[in-house]
Every structure is written in C-alpha cells, then in structure tokens.
Design an enzyme around this catalytic site. Sequence first.
Site, PDB file in Angstrom:
ATOM      1  N   SER A  64     -79.099 -48.135 -17.345  1.00  0.00           N
ATOM      2  CA  SER A  64     -79.901 -49.273 -18.218  1.00  0.00           C
ATOM      3  C   SER A  64     -79.731 -50.523 -17.231  1.00  0.00           C
ATOM      4  CB  SER A  64     -79.202 -49.610 -19.542  1.00  0.00           C
ATOM      5  OG  SER A  64     -79.076 -48.227 -20.350  1.00  0.00           O
TER       6      SER A  64
HETATM    7  N1  SAM Z   1     -75.463 -46.146 -20.428  1.00  0.00           N
HETATM    8  C1  SAM Z   1     -75.798 -45.438 -19.175  1.00  0.00           C
HETATM    9  C2  SAM Z   1     -75.552 -46.048 -17.807  1.00  0.00           C
HETATM   10  O1  SAM Z   1     -74.781 -47.085 -17.833  1.00  0.00           O
HETATM   11  O2  SAM Z   1     -76.063 -45.173 -16.876  1.00  0.00           O
HETATM   12  C3  SAM Z   1     -77.319 -44.995 -19.389  1.00  0.00           C
HETATM   13  C4  SAM Z   1     -77.389 -43.783 -20.410  1.00  0.00           C
HETATM   14  S1  SAM Z   1     -79.244 -43.011 -20.214  1.00  0.00           S
HETATM   15  C5  SAM Z   1     -80.099 -44.713 -20.881  1.00  0.00           C
HETATM   16  C6  SAM Z   1     -79.072 -41.959 -21.531  1.00  0.00           C
HETATM   17  C7  SAM Z   1     -78.294 -40.907 -21.660  1.00  0.00           C
HETATM   18  O3  SAM Z   1     -78.160 -40.301 -22.723  1.00  0.00           O
HETATM   19  C8  SAM Z   1     -78.765 -39.641 -20.670  1.00  0.00           C
HETATM   20  O4  SAM Z   1     -77.954 -39.437 -19.609  1.00  0.00           O
HETATM   21  C9  SAM Z   1     -79.182 -38.872 -21.617  1.00  0.00           C
HETATM   22  O5  SAM Z   1     -78.789 -37.615 -20.987  1.00  0.00           O
HETATM   23  C10 SAM Z   1     -78.238 -38.825 -22.636  1.00  0.00           C
HETATM   24  N2  SAM Z   1     -78.314 -38.289 -23.866  1.00  0.00           N
HETATM   25  C11 SAM Z   1     -79.622 -38.069 -24.418  1.00  0.00           C
HETATM   26  N3  SAM Z   1     -79.454 -37.369 -25.787  1.00  0.00           N
HETATM   27  C12 SAM Z   1     -78.120 -37.161 -25.711  1.00  0.00           C
HETATM   28  C13 SAM Z   1     -77.333 -36.520 -26.750  1.00  0.00           C
HETATM   29  N4  SAM Z   1     -77.707 -36.164 -27.837  1.00  0.00           N
HETATM   30  N5  SAM Z   1     -75.779 -36.572 -26.573  1.00  0.00           N
HETATM   31  C14 SAM Z   1     -75.250 -37.026 -25.426  1.00  0.00           C
HETATM   32  N6  SAM Z   1     -75.948 -37.578 -24.381  1.00  0.00           N
HETATM   33  C15 SAM Z   1     -77.289 -37.774 -24.618  1.00  0.00           C
END
Ligand code: SAM
Length: 217
Positions: A64
Amino acid sequence: MSINDFKFKRDKMVETQIIARGIKDERVIAAMRKVPRHLFLDEALWPQAYEDYPLPIGERQTISQPYIVALMTEKLNLKGNESVLEIGTGSGYQTAILAELAEKVYSIERIASIAKRARKVLDDLKYTNIVIKIGDGTVGWSEYAPYDGIIVTAASPYVPKPLMDQLKIGGRLVIPVGGECSQDLIVYKKTGENEYEEENYGGCRFVKLIGAYGWKE
Ligand code: SAM
C-alpha cells in the site's frame, strides 16, 4: 544507493506524505521513519520505495501507499500493549509497522509465496512479536482472539462477521469496504457485544479480499 540515501528518502516521505497530510500520532510517525520500506520490495523497485503510490509485490498484489499505511495504523490507536490481527500480510511492511507499535501481531495471508517472502524479511529485521499464517483471513484467527485491533488491508464487499466477533469491546476494526473498483476506509469501534460506532475516512482503492466472507475467487 546507501543506507543514508534510503534514510534521507524515508524522512522526506514522512515529512511530505505523512505529517503534511495530517498524521499526528508520534509513535506512528516514528515507526514510519524507522522501518526500511525498500527491503519489503524487489531490489529493482528500491528507487521508488518511498514514493507516494502503491507498488507491485508479485501475484498481482501490492504494497500500500505509505500514507494509507500510516492512516490505517493511526486509526487503530495503539499504545503498545495490544494484540492486533492483520488480514493481508502482503509484503509484510504494514506488519512491521504494527509490530513497532503493539505487543503482538497476528497476520494472515492467503498466498503462500507472498507470506513466505514477508516472513523472511521480517525475520531478517529481527521482529520477534509477529506470527504469520497462510489461510483465509476473512474467518479471523479464533485461537488468539479477542483482539484489541483488527486491520484488513484488502477490499471487502462487507464487514466479515467473524472479524467483528473476534474484536474486544472497546477495540477497533479498520477496513476498506465497498465495490471492486473503489471503497471507503471505515473504522468500527466495538462498543458492546453487538454494538459498534462507525466512522468513514473517505475513498481508497485496494486489491480484493478473497475468501468465505469476502469476494469469491
Ligand atoms: N499491507 C500489505 C503491505 O504492507 O504490503 C499490503 C496488502 S495487499 C494490498 C493485500 C493482501 O491481502 C494481498 O497480499 C492478498 O493476497 C491478501 N488477501 C486477500 N484476501 C485475503 C484473505 N481472505 N486472507 C488473507 N489475505 C488475503
């Protein structure tokens, strides 16, 4: 680029993107100054690591934008002794910021390769208060519940009920809720067993939260 160059860029990021936009919590600001964001990215992206936008981390996922990380973290109102659940470990950068500010961080990531990479970076940086698991975070992590704070870093069509259930009374859930293309950043403060207050912090755009209580694959 040397360590000093990255520190310079990080300080500039904090001044121009974080403080200038109204983040006030000194502990959040200190964490943003400290955590080496570039290390959570592929080396080819290091020159852009402190810019004002999200970046790719593989598997069509993103780290993000720094301001969004600071804003979501500030809204958790952490003082240092909390237990926090993060859904969507991604690069592990937000996880590291949380680990600077809370006692214990539990983080769930659904894509194994992403979770493993984050684990390695966090181990190299010597974080010892982070537990990561691979799985569907929309069902929460009942083993360590209830949590003082829950942060969801992917876009949800609605608030997953298990997450609200696993939040302590007085705790906060920070989550982007809305459609596939744009969401609102919502903070829910749990005020009673089935009661909460809600504040909307405006538009944002996240990758999809995919799971039993999120978007279907
Ligand atoms: N906060 C993170 C960072 O600092 O890099 C960015 C997160 S990224 C925008 C969103 C993440 O959520 C992705 O890696 C995706 O695979 C994960 N994701 C999506 N659905 C999910 C779920 N049901 N449970 C766990 N992770 C999930």
